[in-house]
Design an enzyme around this catalytic site. Sequence first.
Site, short mmCIF file in Angstrom:
data_model
loop_
_atom_site.label_atom_id
_atom_site.label_comp_id
_atom_site.label_asym_id
_atom_site.label_seq_id
_atom_site.Cartn_x
_atom_site.Cartn_y
_atom_site.Cartn_z
N ILE A 74 39.37 34.50 30.47
CA ILE A 74 40.78 34.36 30.09
C ILE A 74 41.09 32.86 29.96
O ILE A 74 40.51 32.04 30.68
CB ILE A 74 41.70 35.04 31.13
CG1 ILE A 74 43.13 35.17 30.60
CG2 ILE A 74 41.66 34.33 32.47
CD1 ILE A 74 44.00 36.08 31.46
N CYS A 98 43.72 44.88 35.16
CA CYS A 98 42.60 44.71 34.23
C CYS A 98 41.80 46.01 34.28
O CYS A 98 42.35 47.05 34.66
CB CYS A 98 41.76 43.48 34.59
SG CYS A 98 41.22 43.41 36.31
#
Length: 245
Positions: A74, A98
Amino acid sequence: MLVPPLRFSQVENGLFRGAYPTLPNFPFLRTLRLRTIVSLVPETPTRDLKQFVEEEGIQFRWIEVEEFQETVTISPEIVSSLLTLLIDEENLPVYIHCVDGTNVTGLVIMCLRKLQCWSSQSSFSEHKRFAREFRIIAEETMFVEDFHAEIAVPEKVPDWVWGGNQRVKHIWLPLRFPSRLKRNSIQLQDVAQDADEKNTEIDVGVPVDGADFDDERRVTRVLYEPYSRSLDALNIEGLLPTKQP
């Protein structure tokens, strides 16, 4: 019987984390009265999840992020935008997840803790409780320590962010405040003057982890947190005021 998602946990009041929610988890999530669900997953969310958020009137944010594979997947820019979303009172309660509720979500939470001025040691310890094999990799620690992306501060923040104060100076992160303060130069001057008179601008930089800051960088007012664990995380020694403001 209510079944929470895998690795479900409450981060703060109105902020929850965990793994990808499936059909058995929906009755439990319904009890949280969520306003927002944030999915940090590599593939398009399932039809079941899309239907659930539509039926419940929950705003849904899907950000395509690859699953953790012993490397950070990320970007700082995405984390910055997520922090703005998470600290916006209008979006709470929020469930962020997630695929498995481990490292991707955990990295965002570690950066949130940095925004809250937790010490690195405290945020890393919290992260390892949820991470794979209960460990933190070097790339994750470097990401958090090097994270200095600008954070857009919403007009209304919850109490667990700097005690609810919206105008602060941060010792680690650059902050951008609502543009409404810039629409009228006279209004901006009035706000600045009022802040000077009432000392409403709070320096939330706290000397932690043995750091040695000069007097100009020390705390001008220490904020009380609603949870003792937040005070412990700040690692404050001799800086607490004698009475609560």
